[in-house]
Design a protein around this motif. Structure first.
Motif, mmCIF file in Angstrom:
data_model
loop_
_atom_site.group_PDB
_atom_site.id
_atom_site.type_symbol
_atom_site.label_atom_id
_atom_site.label_comp_id
_atom_site.label_asym_id
_atom_site.label_seq_id
_atom_site.Cartn_x
_atom_site.Cartn_y
_atom_site.Cartn_z
ATOM 1 N N VAL A 130 -75.477 20.062 34.247
ATOM 2 C CA VAL A 130 -75.194 18.938 33.424
ATOM 3 C C VAL A 130 -76.489 18.360 33.106
ATOM 4 C CG1 VAL A 130 -74.284 16.805 33.930
ATOM 5 C CG2 VAL A 130 -73.364 18.614 35.191
ATOM 6 N N ASP A 131 -76.638 18.084 31.782
ATOM 7 C CA ASP A 131 -77.775 17.551 31.201
ATOM 8 C C ASP A 131 -79.039 18.322 31.436
ATOM 9 O OD1 ASP A 131 -76.302 15.625 29.862
ATOM 10 O OD2 ASP A 131 -76.330 14.185 31.672
ATOM 11 N N GLY A 132 -79.023 19.662 31.548
ATOM 12 C CA GLY A 132 -80.132 20.562 31.939
ATOM 13 C C GLY A 132 -80.610 20.460 33.334
ATOM 14 N N ALA A 133 -79.737 20.293 34.106
ATOM 15 C CA ALA A 133 -80.049 20.170 35.668
ATOM 16 C C ALA A 133 -78.674 20.910 36.265
ATOM 17 C CB ALA A 133 -79.910 18.913 36.382
ATOM 18 N N ILE A 134 -79.250 21.662 37.459
ATOM 19 C CA ILE A 134 -78.129 22.476 38.245
ATOM 20 C C ILE A 134 -77.848 21.527 39.316
ATOM 21 C CG2 ILE A 134 -79.677 23.759 39.418
ATOM 22 C CD1 ILE A 134 -77.706 26.012 39.272
ATOM 23 N N VAL A 135 -76.865 21.301 39.584
ATOM 24 C CA VAL A 135 -76.114 20.402 40.646
ATOM 25 C C VAL A 135 -75.537 21.178 41.632
ATOM 26 C CG1 VAL A 135 -74.610 18.719 41.102
ATOM 27 C CG2 VAL A 135 -75.519 18.765 38.745
ATOM 28 N N CYS A 136 -76.122 20.865 42.780
ATOM 29 C CA CYS A 136 -75.652 21.698 44.183
ATOM 30 C C CYS A 136 -74.243 21.479 44.454
ATOM 31 C CB CYS A 136 -76.451 21.167 45.265
ATOM 32 S SG CYS A 136 -76.091 21.824 46.912
#
Length: 117
Positions: free
Chosen positions: A56-62
């Motif tokens: 999401v938005d260039g981030a990986i979410v655990c």
């Protein structure tokens, strides 16, 4: 630098992910929108796998506690946001930790990762 060949470039199509072992580390390779990223496969919070985490938005979410980490830098974008009440308490007890990221390149049809042991 210690570059290691980890995978054929055509084995990681856009949207694909693959966990590879480099030395003693498990590295998550992500092809997000045609860009390759290499990050530790263990969330810095509880060391659980990030392989099924959303981007999401260039981030990986655990997928376990919803902490989010920038794919380029590993910086924390959101720390332990889930579950709402317990997550906030856990966030107070456990300080923020960045996600290790590794340089990645494609050369001669293969994906290479630099992991300094």
């Amino acid at each position: 630098m210690s570059w290691t060949k980890v995978l054929a470039a055509d084995a990681l199509s856009p949207g694909a992910r693959q966990v590879v072992k480099v030395g003693s580390r498990k590295i998550l390779l992500v092809n997000h929108e045609g860009q390759l990223y290499a990050v530790d496969n263990a969330c810095p919070h509880l060391k659980l796998s990030l392989k099924k985490g959303k981007i999401v938005d260039g981030a990986i979410v655990c997928p376990w506690h919803r902490s989010a980490f920038d794919l380029c830098t590993g910086e924390v974008k959101d720390w332990i946001a889930w579950p709402p009440v317990v997550g906030k308490a856990m966030g107070v007890v456990s300080r923020e930790k960045t996600l290790p990221v590794y340089p990645v390149r494609v050369e001669e049809g293969s994906i290479w990762v630099d992991v300094a042991e």
